[in-house]
Scaffold this motif. Structure first.
Motif, PDB file in Angstrom:
ATOM      1  N   MET A 190       0.835  -1.211   0.000  1.00  0.00           N
ATOM      2  CA  MET A 190       0.000   0.000   0.000  1.00  0.00           C
ATOM      3  C   MET A 190       0.863   1.251   0.000  1.00  0.00           C
ATOM      4  SD  MET A 190      -3.074  -1.128   2.583  1.00  0.00           S
ATOM      5  CE  MET A 190      -3.978   0.381   2.229  1.00  0.00           C
ATOM      6  N   LEU A 191       2.030   1.168   0.629  1.00  0.00           N
ATOM      7  CA  LEU A 191       2.912   2.328   0.696  1.00  0.00           C
ATOM      8  C   LEU A 191       3.494   2.679  -0.669  1.00  0.00           C
ATOM      9  CD1 LEU A 191       4.288   4.336   2.672  1.00  0.00           C
ATOM     10  CD2 LEU A 191       6.153   2.688   2.857  1.00  0.00           C
ATOM     11  N   ILE A 192       3.818   1.656  -1.468  1.00  0.00           N
ATOM     12  CA  ILE A 192       4.457   1.917  -2.758  1.00  0.00           C
ATOM     13  C   ILE A 192       3.460   1.879  -3.917  1.00  0.00           C
ATOM     14  CG2 ILE A 192       6.641   0.984  -1.951  1.00  0.00           C
ATOM     15  CD1 ILE A 192       6.049  -1.553  -3.507  1.00  0.00           C
ATOM     16  N   ASN A 193       2.189   1.723  -3.619  1.00  0.00           N
ATOM     17  CA  ASN A 193       1.165   1.708  -4.670  1.00  0.00           C
ATOM     18  C   ASN A 193       0.754   3.137  -5.003  1.00  0.00           C
ATOM     19  OD1 ASN A 193      -0.749   0.727  -6.509  1.00  0.00           O
ATOM     20  ND2 ASN A 193      -2.356   0.724  -4.943  1.00  0.00           N
ATOM     21  N   SER A 194       1.666   3.884  -5.553  1.00  0.00           N
ATOM     22  CA  SER A 194       1.408   5.282  -5.890  1.00  0.00           C
ATOM     23  C   SER A 194       2.351   5.695  -7.013  1.00  0.00           C
ATOM     24  CB  SER A 194       1.608   6.179  -4.659  1.00  0.00           C
ATOM     25  OG  SER A 194       2.952   6.125  -4.225  1.00  0.00           O
ATOM     26  N   LYS A 195       2.200   6.916  -7.463  1.00  0.00           N
ATOM     27  CA  LYS A 195       3.037   7.447  -8.533  1.00  0.00           C
ATOM     28  C   LYS A 195       3.920   8.583  -8.024  1.00  0.00           C
ATOM     29  CE  LYS A 195      -0.285   6.224 -12.157  1.00  0.00           C
ATOM     30  NZ  LYS A 195      -1.127   6.722 -13.276  1.00  0.00           N
ATOM     31  N   LYS A 196       4.348   8.470  -6.770  1.00  0.00           N
ATOM     32  CA  LYS A 196       5.191   9.490  -6.185  1.00  0.00           C
ATOM     33  C   LYS A 196       6.625   9.364  -6.721  1.00  0.00           C
ATOM     34  CE  LYS A 196       2.453   9.736  -1.938  1.00  0.00           C
ATOM     35  NZ  LYS A 196       2.454   9.571  -0.474  1.00  0.00           N
ATOM     36  N   PRO A 197       7.417  10.431  -6.598  1.00  0.00           N
ATOM     37  CA  PRO A 197       8.804  10.378  -7.090  1.00  0.00           C
ATOM     38  C   PRO A 197       9.611   9.290  -6.371  1.00  0.00           C
ATOM     39  CG  PRO A 197       8.129  12.644  -6.670  1.00  0.00           C
ATOM     40  CD  PRO A 197       7.046  11.772  -6.135  1.00  0.00           C
ATOM     41  N   PHE A 198      10.507   8.671  -7.096  1.00  0.00           N
ATOM     42  CA  PHE A 198      11.425   7.651  -6.578  1.00  0.00           C
ATOM     43  C   PHE A 198      10.708   6.392  -6.095  1.00  0.00           C
ATOM     44  CE2 PHE A 198      13.356  11.834  -5.629  1.00  0.00           C
ATOM     45  CZ  PHE A 198      14.438  11.760  -6.489  1.00  0.00           C
ATOM     46  N   ILE A 199       9.443   6.188  -6.486  1.00  0.00           N
ATOM     47  CA  ILE A 199       8.705   5.022  -5.999  1.00  0.00           C
ATOM     48  C   ILE A 199       9.303   3.731  -6.542  1.00  0.00           C
ATOM     49  CG2 ILE A 199       6.976   4.802  -7.825  1.00  0.00           C
ATOM     50  CD1 ILE A 199       6.391   4.634  -4.018  1.00  0.00           C
ATOM     51  N   THR A 200       9.861   3.774  -7.771  1.00  0.00           N
ATOM     52  CA  THR A 200      10.513   2.589  -8.335  1.00  0.00           C
ATOM     53  C   THR A 200      11.729   2.195  -7.510  1.00  0.00           C
ATOM     54  OG1 THR A 200       9.776   3.227 -10.549  1.00  0.00           O
ATOM     55  CG2 THR A 200      11.540   1.598 -10.402  1.00  0.00           C
ATOM     56  N   LEU A 201      12.456   3.182  -7.014  1.00  0.00           N
ATOM     57  CA  LEU A 201      13.611   2.911  -6.166  1.00  0.00           C
ATOM     58  C   LEU A 201      13.189   2.216  -4.881  1.00  0.00           C
ATOM     59  CD1 LEU A 201      16.609   3.218  -5.413  1.00  0.00           C
ATOM     60  CD2 LEU A 201      16.042   5.496  -4.511  1.00  0.00           C
ATOM     61  N   PHE A 202      12.109   2.701  -4.270  1.00  0.00           N
ATOM     62  CA  PHE A 202      11.627   2.088  -3.037  1.00  0.00           C
ATOM     63  C   PHE A 202      11.149   0.662  -3.282  1.00  0.00           C
ATOM     64  CE2 PHE A 202      11.180   6.586  -1.732  1.00  0.00           C
ATOM     65  CZ  PHE A 202      11.895   6.514  -0.548  1.00  0.00           C
ATOM     66  N   ARG A 203      10.491   0.422  -4.410  1.00  0.00           N
ATOM     67  CA  ARG A 203      10.051  -0.933  -4.730  1.00  0.00           C
ATOM     68  C   ARG A 203      11.245  -1.872  -4.855  1.00  0.00           C
ATOM     69  NH1 ARG A 203       5.463   0.286  -9.453  1.00  0.00           N
ATOM     70  NH2 ARG A 203       3.962   1.353  -8.083  1.00  0.00           N
ATOM     71  N   THR A 204      12.303  -1.393  -5.487  1.00  0.00           N
ATOM     72  CA  THR A 204      13.509  -2.212  -5.627  1.00  0.00           C
ATOM     73  C   THR A 204      14.154  -2.497  -4.280  1.00  0.00           C
ATOM     74  OG1 THR A 204      13.889  -1.214  -7.810  1.00  0.00           O
ATOM     75  CG2 THR A 204      15.739  -2.366  -6.783  1.00  0.00           C
ATOM     76  N   VAL A 205      14.220  -1.483  -3.445  1.00  0.00           N
ATOM     77  CA  VAL A 205      14.840  -1.636  -2.127  1.00  0.00           C
ATOM     78  C   VAL A 205      14.067  -2.636  -1.281  1.00  0.00           C
ATOM     79  CG1 VAL A 205      15.336  -0.453   0.041  1.00  0.00           C
ATOM     80  CG2 VAL A 205      15.916   0.631  -2.127  1.00  0.00           C
ATOM     81  N   TYR A 206      12.738  -2.529  -1.286  1.00  0.00           N
ATOM     82  CA  TYR A 206      11.931  -3.429  -0.459  1.00  0.00           C
ATOM     83  C   TYR A 206      11.967  -4.866  -0.973  1.00  0.00           C
ATOM     84  CZ  TYR A 206       9.953   0.820   1.571  1.00  0.00           C
ATOM     85  OH  TYR A 206       9.788   2.027   2.201  1.00  0.00           O
ATOM     86  N   PHE A 207      12.138  -5.041  -2.284  1.00  0.00           N
ATOM     87  CA  PHE A 207      12.140  -6.388  -2.848  1.00  0.00           C
ATOM     88  C   PHE A 207      13.520  -7.029  -2.822  1.00  0.00           C
ATOM     89  CE2 PHE A 207      12.399  -9.371  -6.446  1.00  0.00           C
ATOM     90  CZ  PHE A 207      11.362 -10.220  -6.113  1.00  0.00           C
ATOM     91  N   SER A 208      14.573  -6.240  -2.730  1.00  0.00           N
ATOM     92  CA  SER A 208      15.943  -6.757  -2.860  1.00  0.00           C
ATOM     93  C   SER A 208      16.296  -7.860  -1.879  1.00  0.00           C
ATOM     94  CB  SER A 208      16.945  -5.602  -2.743  1.00  0.00           C
ATOM     95  OG  SER A 208      16.807  -4.939  -1.504  1.00  0.00           O
ATOM     96  N   PRO A 209      15.824  -7.879  -0.616  1.00  0.00           N
ATOM     97  CA  PRO A 209      16.190  -8.993   0.277  1.00  0.00           C
ATOM     98  C   PRO A 209      15.747 -10.354  -0.240  1.00  0.00           C
ATOM     99  CG  PRO A 209      15.317  -7.167   1.554  1.00  0.00           C
ATOM    100  CD  PRO A 209      15.076  -6.831   0.119  1.00  0.00           C
TER     101      PRO A 209
END
Length: 311
Positions: A107-126
């Protein structure tokens, strides 16, 4: 004329009952893999569970049939019930916490805010990092002195009131530390599934809820959760099964200790089969373990179907 006859033969070959054979032929590679790596090993486990098989048979010992003796020994073993309880504790805590965290991140990354792709990558990387590497990193984070990041962070947040804990060396906190590690490493996978479900929810439903005066919590309970039902069912079932397979973290960090506080079923099977070399005994444990996971999976599927029928 010959071309017409050839076309008719090919048409006949792929029609009617012959389509069944084509289907079996196309499925053959997958079926062979299932047979060789799943079905045959399970049947061998059932067979060896009723024998005195050892990993390395002594010269003066022959393979013999012992019936249900291995199963009787298991239910008389205190280690088995300790491992079962530790595994159940891990599943009951890690599965819902990991699912809730994954939904919150989605829900936090389900938006079109700036740098959201970066956050998605960071959260998925583990998720793509080897569990062995993750365990080594967390062993440094969980160092028992104030140089460990977790202890230092809690000490800072509580303004010095928190005393450093020996996370992996204290029976009261060792399983909690393993849960924290596992939730952090696995939440990204469920997050992606939840994110896909969230992006399929029409925005008009939320707008209609706002017009009707529904708050954010009401929209979440009456729009988001009902429309994520399928994703929730899949994630809970898959996370539960994966949680029962807890092994790598235990081998890398605690070895089942301290005082068997992190002893799990899979680690106990490994220990009996490859360290103590009691293959027959370990095979009996693996059969019981499979039955337990199968029963829990069937119950979850039954409950999910009944909840879908009530809705």
């Amino acid at each position: 004329m010959n071309a017409i006859k050839t076309k008719k033969r090919w048409r006949y070959a792929f029609s009617g009952t012959n389509e069944v054979w084509v289907g079996w032929l196309l499925s053959a590679p997958a079926l062979i893999v299932l047979l060789v790596f799943l079905i045959l090993p399970f049947l061998m486990s059932v067979f060896y569970s009723m024998t005195n098989r050892m990993l390395i048979m002594p010269p003066n010992r022959e393979l013999s049939f012992v019936g249900l003796d291995n199963y009787i020994r298991i239910f008389q073993s205190q280690d088995f019930f300790i491992a079962l309880m530790n595994t159940v504790k891990f599943v009951l805590i890690a599965a819902p916490v990991q699912s809730a965290l994954a939904l919150a991140l989605a829900m936090l990354i389900n938006s079109k805010k700036p740098f959201i792709t970066l956050f998605r990558t960071v959260y998925f990387s583990p998720v793509v990092i080897s569990m062995v590497v993750v365990s080594i990193v967390w062993s440094l984070l969980l160092r028992p002195d104030q140089h460990g990041f977790i202890n230092a962070l809690l000490h800072f947040v509580t303004f010095g009131a928190f005393e450093p804990k020996q996370w992996l060396f204290d029976p009261n906190t060792s399983l909690i530390a393993i849960i924290m590690l596992s939730v952090w490493q696995g939440a990204g996978f469920q997050m992606v599934i939840f994110l896909a479900g969230l992006q399929n929810i029409p925005e008009e439903l939320y707008e209609a809820g706002k017009i009707d005066g529904a708050g954010q919590a009401t929209r979440f309970l009456h729009i988001t959760l009902p429309l994520l039902r399928n994703q929730l069912i899949f994630i809970m079932i898959s996370t539960t099964i994966l949680s029962f397979r807890l092994f790598t973290q235990i081998v890398s960090l605690t070895g089942g200790g301290p005082h068997k506080s992190t002893l799990t079923l899979v680690y106990l099977i490994y220990s009996e089969g490859f360290i103590n070399m009691k293959v027959g005994y370990a095979s009996a444990m693996s059969v019981i373990f499979l039955i337990i996971v199968l029963i829990i999976s069937l119950i979850q599927m039954k409950l999910s179907k009944s909840s879908q029928g009530d809705s």
